[in-house]
Design an enzyme around this catalytic site. Structure first.
Site, PDB file in Angstrom:
ATOM      1  N   GLU A  70     -12.024  -6.564  22.612  1.00 29.66           N
ATOM      2  CA  GLU A  70     -10.640  -6.136  22.814  1.00 29.66           C
ATOM      3  C   GLU A  70     -10.262  -6.044  24.283  1.00 29.66           C
ATOM      4  OE1 GLU A  70     -12.004  -4.725  18.801  1.00 29.66           O
ATOM      5  OE2 GLU A  70     -12.803  -4.547  20.844  1.00 29.66           O
ATOM      6  N   ARG A  83      -9.574   0.702  22.326  1.00 30.91           N
ATOM      7  CA  ARG A  83     -10.704   0.211  23.109  1.00 30.91           C
ATOM      8  C   ARG A  83     -10.242  -0.535  24.354  1.00 30.91           C
ATOM      9  NH1 ARG A  83     -15.441  -2.039  19.527  1.00 30.91           N
ATOM     10  NH2 ARG A  83     -16.491  -0.128  20.109  1.00 30.91           N
ATOM     11  N   LYS A 133     -24.164 -13.419   3.981  1.00 34.16           N
ATOM     12  CA  LYS A 133     -23.103 -12.497   3.630  1.00 34.16           C
ATOM     13  C   LYS A 133     -22.602 -12.794   2.220  1.00 34.16           C
ATOM     14  CE  LYS A 133     -19.235 -10.287   6.050  1.00 34.16           C
ATOM     15  NZ  LYS A 133     -18.395 -10.313   7.260  1.00 34.16           N
TER      16      LYS A 133
END
Length: 634
Positions: free
Chosen positions: A367, A395, A280
């Site tokens: 979540e 969610r 990344k």
């Protein structure tokens, strides 16, 4: 290479390896420069440059379907599909979207913004392909962090069971927004370090062919030997057991490895998972060195140094203010714990985690699990604080309803990024939580007018012991108000009058209070005396104050930075209906019945007419049209 001249990715098939390497550097230089001005998800995109180029080189989009999970890593894909010239407008009002957008390009076949959806979407596309007897490839690209989402695991289970032809690209950079956590992260870590996987697998296949195919007990013994050998020699059996052919791990920055393995995957039947290791932020030192997720998504920065261009405000961030309040509460109450679904940095809970490591739970991108875990903690007398963005709370709706509210548990939900969030656009605008939260029995929902009231609301939430309570707070910084030294409880359901007035009343809360006060001042200059009420408790309503307001028999305007359907204004209409008041004088302002795209919040508010000027105009018309000597119907 002139990236602005790219129209479609077909040119990639004719490039040499040296030319591909040059293109990679050109793309990275372009992204670093452009995003230094606009901001955006620089870390994820710098990490997938070679992977994206290789995918477009080996496959043929849009016939072959690329489904980007989350979508914040699709900038390179956008460049290769002819949108480089629009990058000056990235995430700007009416400009290029920061996520895949179907109306932008035929190459964007799936819109996203939330994680863990790509595999389910890919299964749907692959099923449609098979029904229509087509032969295109379906290629979802999912990050290792997104695999912790239950939806992704559900899809893996189905795809493997159905033996669907599909090539799943697992982009493994060891981070989502923050460093990943959990058992799956550990499994992938073992695979990353086991470079002998593919060789061991090939040798195992050769060895198993030497076992004779005989019947009876010897055959059963042979099968057990096969299974034992697989687990002995091959450490990466997780995906194989799910029904996938596993390829990897491979270097996601090596064109030779990428192309060889992608071509091999194309020849295989059934589901294939290609495990690609990427870095990344690759190619930009500040982003490469990031260990906590600061460079996942940023605002503008100085390209030469990586220093962020800071806001001139000295007011605290809302997320930081709330997190600090939770941390203070934890110092005096050992029952206070904090839970976040992979957002410890965004929710500013790093300080809490450092001070109370045993009471801080980052559950990854999960979540639903986070909400029900909070409920479980509450059943045992703990006081959980669940920090979750409004857009991601969607969610966990069933868990909030079924597990928290139905059991009337003392869970404190911090609804971060409530209201319009700007550049991330329609997938992230936090405008629906009022509508779906206020309909839940036992729920208390509040929003402060400023950071001082915010700290008192945190204190109020932890002192509350009669069920779930939620605090909405916006993205960005507070107003810079003076902070009280002593914390106090705010009576549940109580509103406050910020400005008295006899001709009309504005009911509002949170970010729209300054707008309402400015409108009231403008109306005062026009001879109209307007009352402004801080309706800080969205649920329950301050019914005593509402009865007083109704009996004034003057226009009432509700203002909310949230969707109108089922929102705060709707609750006022319901109050009028319940008590048999005429609602003719009720007017509502808020987010209209549509998704709001990306752009600066002020521009978005102006577009939907949620402004001081609109408040002034609405009240002036309401007073002008009010019949004389009108009486309330009791």
């Amino acid at each position: 290479m002139d990236l602005l001249s790219i129209k479609n990715p077909s040119f990639l098939k004719d490039l040499s390896t040296d030319q591909l390497e040059g293109l990679s550097q050109d793309v990275r230089d372009f992204l670093i420069e452009k995003l230094s001005v606009t901001g955006g998800h620089i870390g994820p995109n710098l990490g997938v440059v070679e992977l994206t180029i290789a995918l477009h080189r080996i496959f043929s989009s849009p016939d072959d379907k690329f489904i980007w999970d989350v979508g914040h890593q699709a900038y390179v894909h956008k460049i290769l599909t002819g949108r480089a010239s629009e990058f000056d407008t990235l995430r700007q009002y009416k400009g290029l979207c920061g996520f895949p957008k179907r109306n932008e390009s035929e190459h964007d076949v799936w819109e996203t913004g939330h994680s863990s959806t790509s595999l389910s979407a890919a299964m749907g596309m692959a099923a449609a392909r098979d029904i229509k007897k087509e032969t295109n490839y379906v290629v979802p690209i999912i990050g290792d962090g997104a695999l912790t989402g239950g939806m992704a695991l559900e899809a893996l289970n189905h795809i493997g069971h159905a033996k669907t032809d599909m090539i799943v690209i697992l982009n493994d950079n060891e981070m989502s927004i923050a460093p990943n956590v959990g058992a799956l992260h550990t499994i992938l870590g073992k695979l990353r370090t086991d470079g002998k996987y593919t060789k061991a697998k090939d040798e195992l296949d050769y060895l198993l062919k030497k076992i004779p195919a005989v019947g009876g007990k010897l055959a059963a013994t042979a099968e057990r030997v096969k299974d034992s050998l697989k687990y002995l020699l091959v450490s990466g059996m997780f995906f194989e057991e799910l029904g996938f052919t596993y390829i990897g791990p491979i270097d996601g920055h090596s064109y030779e490895e990428l192309e060889r393995n992608l071509r091999s995957a194309k020849k295989m039947k059934g589901p294939v998972l290609v495990h690609v290791i990427t870095k990344k932020g690759k190619g930009y030192s500040p982003a490469e060195q990031d260990k906590i997720g600061t460079w996942h998504g940023t605002g503008p920065y100085k390209m030469e140094t990586g220093a962020f261009l800071k806001s001139s405000t000295t007011a605290p961030s809302w997320s930081g203010l709330i997190a600090e309040g939770v941390q203070k509460a934890a110092r005096v109450d050992p029952r206070v714990v904090a839970i976040t679904p992979a957002m410890p940095v965004g929710s500013k809970l790093e300080g809490f985690a450092k001070e109370f490591p045993d009471r801080m739970f980052d559950v990854g991108i999960a979540e639903q699990h986070a909400a029900t875990m909070a409920a479980g903690l509450a059943t045992q007398g703990m006081k959980p604080f669940l920090a979750i963005y409004s857009t991601f709370l969607q969610r966990a709706y069933d868990q909030v309803l079924h597990d928290i509210c139905r059991q009337n548990l003392n869970v404190f939900i911090g609804i971060d990024r409530a209201g319009l969030v700007g550049a991330d656009g329609e997938t992230h605008q936090g405008v629906f939580d009022i509508s779906f939260m206020r309909s839940l029995p036992n729920m208390v929902l509040m929003m402060p007018k400023d950071e001082n009231e915010g700290q008192h609301m945190v204190h109020t939430a932890f002192a509350y012991n009669d069920g779930p309570i939620a605090l909405r707070y916006p993205r960005g910084n507070g107003l810079g108000v003076e902070m009280d030294a002593d914390l106090k409880e705010i009576p549940i359901g109580s509103w406050e009058v910020l400005k008295p007035g006899k001709d009309a009343t504005i009911l509002t809360f949170g970010t729209t209070i300054p707008m309402a006060l400015e409108a009231a001042m403008a109306l005062s200059n026009n001879g109209i005396d307007v009352e402004v009420v801080n309706a800080r408790f969205i649920k329950p309503l301050d019914e005593e104050m509402l009865h007083r307001i109704v009996r004034k028999d003057t226009p009432v305007l509700t203002v909310e930075e949230a969707i109108l359907q089922g929102g705060f204004g709707s609750s006022i209409l319901e109050f009028y209906e319940e008590y048999n008041y005429s609602s003719d004088l009720i007017h509502r302002m808020g987010i209209p019945d549509r998704f709001i795209e990306h752009g600066e919040v002020d521009l978005l508010l102006n577009e939907i007419h949620l402004t001081k000027e609109s408040i002034v105009s609405t009240i002036e018309k309401a007073i002008k049209n009010d019949p004389q000597n009108r009486r309330v119907v009791l």
